[in-house]
Design an enzyme around this catalytic site. Structure first.
Site, PDB file in Angstrom:
ATOM      1  N   GLY A 217      43.788  24.236  39.114  1.00  0.00           N
ATOM      2  CA  GLY A 217      42.920  24.783  38.072  1.00  0.00           C
ATOM      3  C   GLY A 217      41.457  24.721  38.473  1.00  0.00           C
TER       4      GLY A 217
ATOM      5  CB  SER B 145      39.503  30.554  39.450  1.00  0.00           C
ATOM      6  OG  SER B 145      39.621  30.438  40.839  1.00  0.00           O
TER       7      SER B 145
ATOM      8  CD  GLU C 174      46.755  24.768  53.149  1.00  0.00           C
ATOM      9  OE1 GLU C 174      47.270  25.868  52.979  1.00  0.00           O
ATOM     10  OE2 GLU C 174      47.339  23.829  53.729  1.00  0.00           O
TER      11      GLU C 174
HETATM   12  C1  LIG Z   1      46.938  35.961  43.911  1.00  0.00           C
HETATM   13  C2  LIG Z   1      45.869  35.011  43.530  1.00  0.00           C
HETATM   14  C3  LIG Z   1      46.185  33.698  43.253  1.00  0.00           C
HETATM   15  C4  LIG Z   1      45.194  32.807  42.854  1.00  0.00           C
HETATM   16  N1  LIG Z   1      45.561  31.534  42.559  1.00  0.00           N
HETATM   17  C5  LIG Z   1      44.599  30.673  42.126  1.00  0.00           C
HETATM   18  C6  LIG Z   1      44.958  29.352  41.740  1.00  0.00           C
HETATM   19  O1  LIG Z   1      46.121  28.953  41.839  1.00  0.00           O
HETATM   20  N2  LIG Z   1      43.995  28.536  41.285  1.00  0.00           N
HETATM   21  C7  LIG Z   1      42.690  28.931  41.196  1.00  0.00           C
HETATM   22  O2  LIG Z   1      41.863  28.141  40.794  1.00  0.00           O
HETATM   23  N3  LIG Z   1      42.313  30.182  41.529  1.00  0.00           N
HETATM   24  C8  LIG Z   1      43.246  31.069  41.994  1.00  0.00           C
HETATM   25  N4  LIG Z   1      42.881  32.344  42.336  1.00  0.00           N
HETATM   26  C9  LIG Z   1      41.502  32.777  42.117  1.00  0.00           C
HETATM   27  C10 LIG Z   1      40.674  32.875  43.378  1.00  0.00           C
HETATM   28  O3  LIG Z   1      40.311  31.636  43.849  1.00  0.00           O
HETATM   29  C11 LIG Z   1      39.467  33.764  43.041  1.00  0.00           C
HETATM   30  O4  LIG Z   1      39.965  35.034  42.817  1.00  0.00           O
HETATM   31  C12 LIG Z   1      38.428  33.798  44.129  1.00  0.00           C
HETATM   32  O5  LIG Z   1      37.770  32.580  44.238  1.00  0.00           O
HETATM   33  C13 LIG Z   1      37.409  34.930  43.897  1.00  0.00           C
HETATM   34  O6  LIG Z   1      36.856  34.855  42.630  1.00  0.00           O
HETATM   35  P1  LIG Z   1      36.853  36.103  41.632  1.00  0.00           P
HETATM   36  O7  LIG Z   1      38.238  36.624  41.557  1.00  0.00           O
HETATM   37  O8  LIG Z   1      36.215  35.688  40.389  1.00  0.00           O
HETATM   38  O9  LIG Z   1      35.998  37.203  42.333  1.00  0.00           O
HETATM   39  P2  LIG Z   1      34.390  37.356  42.309  1.00  0.00           P
HETATM   40  O10 LIG Z   1      33.776  36.081  42.712  1.00  0.00           O
HETATM   41  O11 LIG Z   1      33.953  37.991  41.058  1.00  0.00           O
HETATM   42  O12 LIG Z   1      34.208  38.380  43.508  1.00  0.00           O
HETATM   43  C14 LIG Z   1      34.488  39.782  43.407  1.00  0.00           C
HETATM   44  C15 LIG Z   1      34.114  40.439  44.725  1.00  0.00           C
HETATM   45  O13 LIG Z   1      32.725  40.215  44.999  1.00  0.00           O
HETATM   46  C16 LIG Z   1      32.557  39.549  46.223  1.00  0.00           C
HETATM   47  N5  LIG Z   1      31.449  38.592  46.140  1.00  0.00           N
HETATM   48  C17 LIG Z   1      31.286  37.572  45.283  1.00  0.00           C
HETATM   49  N6  LIG Z   1      30.172  36.888  45.537  1.00  0.00           N
HETATM   50  C18 LIG Z   1      29.594  37.458  46.628  1.00  0.00           C
HETATM   51  C19 LIG Z   1      28.430  37.200  47.398  1.00  0.00           C
HETATM   52  N7  LIG Z   1      27.628  36.177  47.151  1.00  0.00           N
HETATM   53  N8  LIG Z   1      28.186  38.005  48.444  1.00  0.00           N
HETATM   54  C20 LIG Z   1      29.004  39.040  48.738  1.00  0.00           C
HETATM   55  N9  LIG Z   1      30.099  39.331  48.053  1.00  0.00           N
HETATM   56  C21 LIG Z   1      30.406  38.544  47.002  1.00  0.00           C
HETATM   57  C22 LIG Z   1      33.863  38.848  46.481  1.00  0.00           C
HETATM   58  O14 LIG Z   1      34.074  38.610  47.831  1.00  0.00           O
HETATM   59  C23 LIG Z   1      34.864  39.831  45.901  1.00  0.00           C
HETATM   60  O15 LIG Z   1      35.140  40.821  46.847  1.00  0.00           O
HETATM   61  C24 LIG Z   1      43.857  33.241  42.750  1.00  0.00           C
HETATM   62  C25 LIG Z   1      43.538  34.559  43.072  1.00  0.00           C
HETATM   63  C26 LIG Z   1      44.526  35.440  43.463  1.00  0.00           C
HETATM   64  C27 LIG Z   1      44.145  36.847  43.783  1.00  0.00           C
END
Ligand SMILES: Cc1cc2nc3c(=O)[nH]c(=O)nc-3n(C[C@H](O)[C@H](O)[C@H](O)COP(=O)(O)OP(=O)(O)OC[C@H]3O[C@@H](n4cnc5c(N)ncnc54)[C@H](O)[C@@H]3O)c2cc1C
Lengths: 390, 364
Positions: free
Chosen positions: A131, A133, A249
């Site tokens: 947990g 995100s 990892e």
């Molecule tokens: C299949 C799957 C399983 C997951 N499982 C878990 C889980 O078990 N536990 C958990 O905690 N989380 C989980 N996650 C969440 C994951 O960790 C987040 O999706 C990830 O950290 C990205 O955050 P976001 O989705 O909010 O994207 P955002 O941070 O909103 O990013 C959206 C886009 O913008 C880009 N971006 C963001 N900031 C910048 C920057 N500074 N410069 C350039 N580009 C940028 C990103 O690279 C991305 O392409 C999972 C995600 C997926 C897809």
């Protein structure tokens, strides 16, 4: 000499070669049929019997130290287990407890915490989820808002977690929560706590993924009481523990095997669809195989450096930036090779085996988002390895 | 990532870094180009003295008893410093001569002592896949005569002889052909290197210059092709690395919009991708060269090296040029030298397309 893209540059010493043979035979005999080469995702209940078998054999936690119930295995042995499990298309046990939380628990947990939680992780009886995100805290994880306020001998947790893999099946969550709202920098006010998801005030809702399954979930916490002894490490010391995990990892998540399996599947499909007679197919396949070979060389090189304690800091982002897009390209290639069947929800029948290119395509989309998106990895490389200014 | 080396290898690498710096660099490459000099003779003499031309020749055969990995490490440095010498070629040839044994002993000794430059002259078009016909050998009065043309041979004017694969019916032979018995038609390449067409119209080859025939000749020809792919690939890694380094320095220093260019994320991501591609190629060269030395290399691996090092060198130096802006378009700036060397080396011994096709054919 035949080309086998799954054994490239593998240089087992005699003891490792013997171990590989042993693992290969055992896995072949013991992995349940219904889990092999499955186009769809394996759920935690389906995984349990297989997890248990590996546990009973003593192979569930190769990377854990012996005193914690692991194998204390070398990286080579860890890779052999991973590779031999992947070789027959069997699933790798879920990493959340074993690979993500376990090492933190062993590193920072109290003896009581370890005694309480290690056995369940090892046996697979307890399903864990991560947990971290939140809706507003993704790449910028340090902005997370889920609060944990200490009242007497309990934390009172309020907030919302998202994208939690296996959230609907999980018994426990290891969570990053805000324990100091004023802290500067923000990550200095974050702690790692363990939340029993059956506690009153926890609501778990599945989120349907692009694959159509309910892999991940969101959790709402409303006045949830978490005993103080569920804090891992120091209060406000969670960030360090969590980022440690993100670095450790790399060898499991970036294994070249993902792309190799997809390219071999594309080969099989091409034989069925007749695409393999097309020189354009062959040229494109060769280009992808060449990239796979280069990545495998890098991977093995890194594994060898790991043994010498000389892995450069750039390796984690480079692995992620190379492995993810390569596997994605391979899955896109597979869809192309399948022709119109590449758009189908139905499985294809290939050499008596069910193949679903679209499932593979969707599955691979995750690898450049989760665990630090690739854009973030580029930022890290630019700053740390290439020394570029802000 | 750094290669994993033993003490002797580390030493050789350090020496290579120094030698290539002392006898190379963009300034020197530019002067050679401007003067229309095909080969850097002082640099070549230094290489002869170092013994590295025969680094990958067994000690029994008079070499250093090291391997293609060691040669590749030195070639990476030579590539970084734009050395204008046929190091990749002659080291590969020397290794092959060493495998032939007695019949190539004299040739090898002459190479080792710097008495001759023996350049491989192999048809380049299609790199063995399509369109490259070997010259024909006929035997008359106890001597051989060769007829045919071999195009795109580098350093042909500086060589004393050529290692040629010629066809005798279904069979091939490897022989040394003296330079003054072939007609050369030479043009300049973009980077100041040369490309010659060898015209053989009854060129005489004495029986003693025929080193090997039949199945063994075919096998050694394949080995030579593989080695040229690996050694040239190693040089391309060096060229790419130097271009990236130069570009990083430039974008840290150059200011626009009140900030260093290197602070813009679009550029950071572009160079990060260059770095990833380069890192993979470095490991690829090391691992494939080490596999060759261990007798475990699949021929497709050599093709992969040349395909990918060519592909990345071209895209990386092109990006390097772009990030330099207009100064990158000038003849005066050094980044163009790396771009052009990448073009020249990528085109030799099978480009990305040729080698990818070869890889495909070898892995079907
Ligand atoms: C299949 C799957 C399983 C997951 N499982 C878990 C889980 O078990 N536990 C958990 O905690 N989380 C989980 N996650 C969440 C994951 O960790 C987040 O999706 C990830 O950290 C990205 O955050 P976001 O989705 O909010 O994207 P955002 O941070 O909103 O990013 C959206 C886009 O913008 C880009 N971006 C963001 N900031 C910048 C920057 N500074 N410069 C350039 N580009 C940028 C990103 O690279 C991305 O392409 C999972 C995600 C997926 C897809």
């Amino acid at each position: 000499m035949n080309w086998d893209n799954t054994t490239l540059f593998s240089d087992d010493n005699p003891a490792d070669a013997a171990f590989r043979r042993e693992v290969r035979q055992w896995v072949d005999k013991n992995c349940p049929e219904n889990l092999r080469d499955r186009p769809s995702r394996v759920t935690p209940p389906e995984m349990k019997p297989w997890h248990k078998k590996l546990f009973e054999r003593g192979w569930i936690a190769p990377h854990w130290p012996r005193e914690a119930g692991g194998m204390g295995a070398t990286l080579e042995q860890q890779l052999i287990l991973f590779e031999e499990i992947a070789r027959i298309g069997a699933p790798t046990p879920f990493p959340h407890g074993l690979n993500f939380f376990g090492p933190i628990l062993i590193h920072a947990g109290t003896p009581e915490q370890k005694a309480r939680h290690c056995p369940g992780i090892l046996s697979g009886d307890v399903t864990w989820c991560q947990g971290y995100s939140e809706a507003g805290a993704g790449s910028d994880l340090a902005s997370l808002k889920t609060r944990a306020v200490l009242e007497g001998d309990h934390f009172i947790v309020d907030g919302h977690k998202m994208w939690t893999t296996n959230g609907t099946h999980a018994d426990w969550m290891f969570a990053l929560v805000r324990t100091d709202a004023e802290a500067k920098p923000r990550h200095a006010g974050i702690s790692l706590i363990l939340i029993d998801l059956k506690s009153p005030g926890v609501t778990v809702k599945p989120i349907k993924t692009i694959r159509g399954d309910a892999e991940f979930a969101e959790e709402f916490f409303d006045n949830v009481r978490v005993p103080k002894e569920n804090l891992i490490g120091p209060l406000n010391g969670g960030w360090k523990l969590a980022t440690m995990l993100l670095g450790g990892e790399r060898f499991a998540t970036g294994h070249p095997r993902n792309a190799a399996i997809l390219l071999n599947r594309a080969r099989q499909v091409a034989r069925v669809t007749g695409a393999d007679a097309d020189p354009a197919f062959r040229q494109q396949l060769a280009a992808l195989e060449i990239d796979l070979l280069a990545f495998t060389a890098y991977y093995r090189h890194g594994a060898a450096l790991h043994g010498l304690g000389k892995v450069p800091e750039s390796m984690t982002p480079v692995m992620k930036l190379a492995a993810g897009p390569l596997a994605q390209l391979a899955s896109e290639f597979l869809v192309q090779v399948a022709g119109p069947a590449g758009a189908s929800l139905a499985d294809m029948e290939v050499d008596g085996e069910a193949v679903n290119p679209a499932e593979d395509l969707f599955e691979m989309r995750r690898v450049t988002v989760g665990g630090g998106a690739n854009e973030i990895q580029r930022n890290i490389l630019a700053k740390r390895a290439l020394d570029l200014p802000s | 990532m750094e290669p994993i080396l033993n003490e002797q290898q580390s030493l050789m690498r350090e020496t290579a870094v120094r030698l290539c710096k002392d006898y190379g660099g963009p300034k020197r490459a530019r002067a050679l180009r401007n003067a229309g000099t095909e080969m850097d003779v002082p640099a070549w003499m230094e290489l002869v003295r170092s013994g590295w031309l025969c680094a990958a020749v067994s000690e029994d055969a008079g070499g250093m008893g090291m391997g293609i990995l060691d040669v590749s490490l030195a070639l990476e440095e030579a590539g970084k410093q734009l050395l204008m010498v046929p190091f990749a070629e002659v080291a590969a040839v020397a290794h092959v001569l060493g495998k032939i044994g007695a019949r190539a002993e004299n040739q090898l000794r002459a190479v080792q002592q710097g008495l001759q430059i023996l350049m491989p002259a192999l048809p380049q078009e299609g790199w063995g896949n399509v369109g490259s016909a070997l010259p024909i050998a006929r035997f008359e009065g106890g001597q051989w005569f060769l007829d045919g043309r071999i195009r795109h041979v580098p350093f042909a004017q500086s060589a004393q002889s050529y290692l040629v694969a010629a066809r005798i019916g279904d069979e091939i032979m490897l022989c040394a052909v003296l330079r003054h018995l072939v007609k050369l038609d030479t043009v300049a390449n973009v980077d100041g290197s040369t490309s010659s067409e060898l015209v053989m119209d009854g060129s005489l080859v004495e029986e003693s210059q025929v080193m090997v025939r039949g199945a063994q000749a075919q096998e050694l020809l394949e080995t030579l092709r593989d080695l040229l792919a690996i050694t040239t690939g190693a040089a391309l890694v060096g060229v790419s690395a130097a271009a990236l380094e130069m570009t990083l320095e430039y974008i840290k220093y150059r200011q626009q919009f009140g900030k260093a260019l290197g602070s813009f994320q679009a550029l950071q991501h572009r160079v990060a991708d260059c770095f990833v591609n380069l890192e993979l190629n470095r490991s690829l060269v090391y691992r494939v060269a080490a596999s060759y030395d261990a007798g475990q290399m699949h021929a497709a691996m050599a093709a992969a090296v040349k395909a990918r090092t060519s592909r990345v060198a071209l895209s990386l130096t092109r990006d390097a040029l772009q990030l330099h802006g207009a100064i990158g378009y000038t003849d005066e700036h050094d980044i163009g030298l790396y771009y052009k060397r990448a073009i020249a080396l990528a085109a030799l011994y099978g480009n990305d397309i040729n080698q990818t096709a070869r890889f495909s054919a070898l892995t079907l």
